[in-house]
Design an enzyme around this catalytic site. Structure first.
Site, short mmCIF file in Angstrom:
data_model
loop_
_atom_site.label_atom_id
_atom_site.label_comp_id
_atom_site.label_asym_id
_atom_site.label_seq_id
_atom_site.Cartn_x
_atom_site.Cartn_y
_atom_site.Cartn_z
N CYS A 113 12.40 2.66 7.73
CA CYS A 113 12.44 3.86 7.09
C CYS A 113 11.32 4.08 6.36
CB CYS A 113 13.65 4.43 6.76
SG CYS A 113 13.88 6.15 6.26
N ASP A 120 13.63 10.47 17.16
CA ASP A 120 13.13 10.70 15.71
C ASP A 120 11.75 11.69 15.75
OD1 ASP A 120 12.65 10.31 13.13
OD2 ASP A 120 12.24 8.38 12.91
N HIS A 159 16.73 7.69 14.46
CA HIS A 159 16.16 7.20 13.25
C HIS A 159 17.20 6.35 12.70
CE1 HIS A 159 13.42 7.31 9.64
NE2 HIS A 159 14.51 7.11 8.96
#
Length: 291
Positions: free
Chosen positions: A181, A228, A259
């Site tokens: 991330c 995502d 995600h």
């Protein structure tokens, strides 16, 4: 009581809360609307979030490892981190920096560092909130602290982390990085900034500006979640720039997953099949370019 049903819209709302514009009050209002009641929203929210109680696949006192909290020189101040080293390793090993999400250096990322060490690397998980005193217990507070980080200074601290790990007496000088991330985005930026980086693996990380791609020297492995849309919007431009400049890279998009699919401490978003496949590819990639 039946387990509440989690929909894609709820997961998207959580992503907006953790990465974009929703504050917690508005997130819970939106989740209540989607879930049908406040009680259902209260039950679902922890399933969307990461649970510290479920953070360890590898025990923190695993007898195969030596682990410790460390401090080391950053670019302009002290950095904190968590170091995991295989016990009884024959000779020096390659190093891997494990870069956290926008929650900071939490138990899940420490666990990832231990997993990486068991794959035969010296793993260092830095705390990039060190300039603000370190990762707090409260995740909402941690996310707010990330908004105050200076990215240029953060990239400089990442390069200082690479240099520290490369010079460690258990490391052979070769260092790669893996990030998730926010940390995946930082891996991409570190690859731009550091000609000495040996390899980079970014899980659902934001892409660097296309004009900076020419500076990348490290081979890259880029993992993306099929659902995502926010992060995936940048894939094609990044791929085109990497191809144009003749870079060594792999891109894998895992269909039907969200995600943070690697984060096994988040019940709603974790996908074991995708996580296991991505991890096997990650380990093989790092061993190919660092060992």
């Amino acid at each position: 009581m039946n387990t509440p049903k989690i929909t894609q819209a709820m997961i998207d709302a959580y992503d907006e809360y953790t990465h974009l514009t929703l504050d917690r009050r508005r997130f819970m209002e939106k989740l209540t609307m989607l879930a049908g009641s406040g009680a259902a929203a209260v039950a679902i929210a922890p399933m969307l979030a990461a649970s510290k109680a479920n953070a360890a696949m590898i025990a923190d006192d695993d007898a195969r490892l030596e682990t410790q909290d460390v401090t080391y020189p950053g670019a302009a101040g002290e950095m904190k981190g968590y170091l995991a080293i295989p016990k009884d390793a024959a000779g020096k090993l390659s190093g891997v920096i494990v870069i956290h999400e926008n929650r900071g250096l939490n138990p899940h990322i420490r666990d990832i560092a231990r997993r990486m060490a068991l794959e035969g690397f010296v793993a260092l998980a830095p705390d990039f909130l060190s300039p603000q005193g370190g990762t707090p217990e409260n995740e909402d507070q941690a996310r707010e602290m990330f908004s105050k980080l200076d990215m240029a200074a953060t990239v400089a601290n990442a390069e200082a982390t690479r240099a520290f790990l490369a010079s460690h007496d258990k490391v052979n000088g070769k260092v790669g990085a893996i990030g998730f991330c926010w940390g995946g985005g930082l891996v991409n930026r570190l690859a731009v900034a550091s000609p000495e980086l040996g390899a980079g693996v970014a899980y659902y990380g934001m892409q660097p500006p296309a004009e900076d791609v020419a500076k990348i020297k490290a081979p890259l492995l880029l993992h993306y979640a099929g659902l995502d849309e926010r992060v995936n919007a940048g894939i094609e431009a990044y791929k085109a720039a990497l191809e144009k400049d003749g870079k060594t890279f792999e891109i894998h998009v895992y269909d039907g997953v969200n995600h943070a699919f690697n984060n096994d401490s988040s019940a709603a978003r974790y996908d074991k099949a995708a996580a296991d496949l991505a991890w096997s590819r990650t380990v093989a990639f790092l061993k190919k370019y660092l060992v």
